[in-house]
Design a protein around this motif. Structure first.
Motif, short mmCIF file in Angstrom:
data_model
loop_
_atom_site.label_atom_id
_atom_site.label_comp_id
_atom_site.label_asym_id
_atom_site.label_seq_id
_atom_site.Cartn_x
_atom_site.Cartn_y
_atom_site.Cartn_z
N GLN A 31 1.02 -1.42 0.01
CA GLN A 31 -0.03 0.03 0.22
C GLN A 31 1.08 1.32 -0.24
O GLN A 31 0.37 1.82 -0.83
N LEU A 32 1.56 1.44 0.82
CA LEU A 32 2.94 2.50 0.70
C LEU A 32 3.42 2.30 -0.20
O LEU A 32 3.74 4.37 -0.81
N ALA A 33 4.31 1.16 -1.41
CA ALA A 33 5.11 1.61 -2.50
C ALA A 33 3.88 1.86 -3.26
O ALA A 33 4.13 3.29 -4.23
N ARG A 87 11.77 2.76 -12.35
CA ARG A 87 12.46 3.72 -10.84
C ARG A 87 12.22 3.14 -9.30
O ARG A 87 13.10 3.19 -8.96
N LEU A 88 10.92 2.62 -9.34
CA LEU A 88 10.05 2.89 -8.47
C LEU A 88 11.23 0.72 -7.77
O LEU A 88 11.30 1.69 -6.01
N GLY A 89 11.47 0.08 -8.05
CA GLY A 89 12.15 -0.82 -7.86
C GLY A 89 13.65 -0.08 -7.10
O GLY A 89 14.32 -0.68 -6.55
N GLU A 121 12.82 -0.81 3.91
CA GLU A 121 12.83 -1.97 3.09
C GLU A 121 12.10 -2.40 2.71
O GLU A 121 12.18 -3.04 1.81
N GLN A 122 11.26 -2.88 3.98
CA GLN A 122 10.03 -3.85 3.18
C GLN A 122 9.29 -2.67 2.52
O GLN A 122 8.63 -3.61 1.28
N VAL A 123 8.84 -1.74 2.35
CA VAL A 123 8.34 -1.16 0.96
C VAL A 123 9.26 -1.34 -0.14
O VAL A 123 9.17 -1.25 -1.44
N LEU A 168 10.03 -3.41 -5.69
CA LEU A 168 11.16 -4.03 -6.26
C LEU A 168 9.87 -5.11 -7.53
O LEU A 168 10.31 -5.39 -8.51
N GLU A 169 9.18 -6.19 -6.85
CA GLU A 169 8.35 -6.85 -7.04
C GLU A 169 7.23 -6.60 -7.43
O GLU A 169 7.02 -7.28 -8.86
N PHE A 170 6.99 -5.67 -6.84
CA PHE A 170 5.16 -5.66 -7.16
C PHE A 170 5.07 -4.69 -8.14
O PHE A 170 4.22 -4.44 -9.11
N PHE A 171 5.67 -4.06 -8.75
CA PHE A 171 5.84 -2.73 -9.74
C PHE A 171 6.99 -2.47 -10.24
O PHE A 171 7.29 -1.88 -11.48
#
Length: 471
Positions: free
Chosen positions: A301-303, A366-368, A428-430, A435-438
């Motif tokens: 959600q935060l990502a 770039r988000l990842g 780190e969790q965000v 990286l994984e979902f976006f």
């Protein structure tokens, strides 16, 4: 004549930018630290399942002498049947037009006497009821609801009149770019799954008969698996007793029909759906996400908020504020029973559609690769927590939140616990979720626009193929 100017009028011609306002001679203004999130008081509530299989969630929330009612009934179809969609839409439009005890005027009169209103809607998953009244009028509101659920008559002339009106509305709706884009996305994602049947075809509605509507009601308007939410200035135990009294005759051994599970969404090419002469394009991208019950959902959600979930997100800053490709871009979640997808939406002028898609893919990557900073995570954490609390501050807002949660098996405990889960998420969790979902390769989607203009640009960009049919 001499005109004097005050210092205030002189300053009015020298507006400072947001960047200037945010700085001091010593550097950027520091945001005050977030305060400790205090646990909200446990509201008085009841959450139970009646013998009929109906789940009832009643919550006391004073402040106004009102009560908000929300109900959702699983209303799916096991097959991609256009006639089910059309018949369900007509049923939703005519269920309030009369019962064995009340005609349309009597229903409206009884609701008016308690300061109430009631409306219905249907989608591929649920038949929904939304209503409100004075808290003192809850027995009457429930009596009207019970009448609709158990005694609706669907008179021939009412069905025929509402079906004709629906055909007219559909003729307009199906010309709207957003409706066209949504239908194209659904078919691209899920093919012939019943979930894609959101808007019925006018010709299917024209074939709906009163007999078909009357037959669908007892087969599909069922308590087992349904949810009723009441929020307001009520005593939850007394409200529960009123529900049992009013809805005691609404029973069936058969459960309401759930939709078949959706297949997992795989990444792949974006489909260019031709719309000749369109001056704007609709970009719709989608990837598999996580349901709200998953332990990693708060980080996702935060990502999402960092990427495109609110006005200060990276995507909005890029393609709206910096480059002016769109008036609005947004990313968010679409929840179905036990699953979720991430959605990315933007409407652009045709001549910048390819550039907007390029920049959207760039921001996804770039988000990842350049993950959210501590400052970004703290900002979206504050936004997410505030939005959640504001959304549940009113009786109607809390009722809307709870019916969405209750329809997937959650309740008040999840809502109260979410601020704490958001507070516990690390940067780190965000970053891991980003990286994984976006990752751009996880996404597929559609672009609806002028293929003659967009085709060469998008094919050169890569990862886009042109659909065969023309809209």
């Amino acid at each position: 004549m001499t005109v004097s100017h005050s210092p205030h009028s002189a300053q009015s011609n020298n507006h400072r930018t947001a960047e200037e306002i945010g700085r001091t001679p010593a550097g950027p203004r520091e945001l005050p630290p977030l305060g400790q999130q205090r646990a909200a008081d446990e509201p008085e509530h009841v959450d139970t399942v009646l013998a009929s299989g109906l789940r009832v969630l009643a919550v006391r929330k004073p402040g106004a002498p009102m009560v908000e009612l929300r109900m959702t009934i699983p209303f799916g179809s096991a097959v991609a049947d256009g006639m089910h969609t059309a018949t369900a839409e007509v049923l939703a439009d005519t269920i309030t037009t009369g019962t064995r005890r009340r005609d349309r005027v009597a229903i409206d009169t009884d609701l008016a006497l308690i300061g109430g209103d009631l409306g219905t809607a249907v989608d591929p998953e649920h038949l929904s009821v939304s209503a409100s009244s004075l808290a003192s009028g809850l027995p009457t509101l429930l009596d009207v609801l019970a009448d609709l659920l158990t005694e609706a008559t669907y008179a021939d002339h009412e069905v025929q009149r509402e079906a004709a009106r629906l055909v007219e509305r559909l003729a307009v709706a199906r010309t709207q770019p957003r409706v066209i884009a949504r239908e194209a996305l659904q078919k691209h994602r899920y093919g012939d799954h019943p979930y894609t049947r959101e808007v019925p075809l006018p010709e299917d509605v024209e074939r709906v008969t009163p007999e078909a509507v009357r037959a669908l009601h007892p087969a599909a308007v069922l308590p087992r698996g349904s949810v009723l939410v009441l929020v307001g200035d009520i005593d939850p135990q007394s409200a529960l007793a009123e529900v049992e009294k009013a809805l005691g005759d609404w029973r069936s051994d058969v459960a309401a029909t759930e939709l078949p599970p959706l297949p997992a969404l795989e990444g792949g090419d974006v489909l260019l759906v031709p719309r000749a002469g369109a001056v704007q394009s609709q970009i719709r991208l989608s990837a598999q996400g996580l349901p709200r019950t998953h332990e990693r959902y708060p980080a996702l959600q935060l990502a999402n908020l960092t990427f495109g979930g609110y006005f200060s997100s990276r995507l909005v800053e890029n393609i709206r504020e910096d480059k002016g490709y769109t008036y609005g871009a947004h990313s968010g979640f679409e929840f179905t029973d036990g699953a979720a997808t991430v959605q990315v939406d933007a409407d652009t002028a045709s001549d910048v559609t390819a550039a907007a898609l390029l920049e959207t893919r760039y921001e996804l990557g770039r988000l990842g690769l350049v993950p959210p900073t501590e400052a970004e995570v703290e900002s979206v954490r504050q936004y997410a927590t505030g939005a959640l609390l504001i959304g549940s501050a009113s009786q109607a807002g809390l009722a809307n939140q709870l019916i969405g949660l209750a329809s997937v098996g959650l309740g008040l405990d999840w809502l109260r616990g979410q601020p704490g889960r958001l507070a516990a998420v690390t940067t780190e969790q965000v970053a891991e979720a980003a990286l994984e979902f976006f990752a751009p390769t996880r996404f597929t989607g559609v672009i609806v626009g002028d293929a003659d203009l967009l085709g060469p640009q998008l094919e050169a960009l890569g990862g886009v193929r042109i659909a065969d049919r023309q809209l």
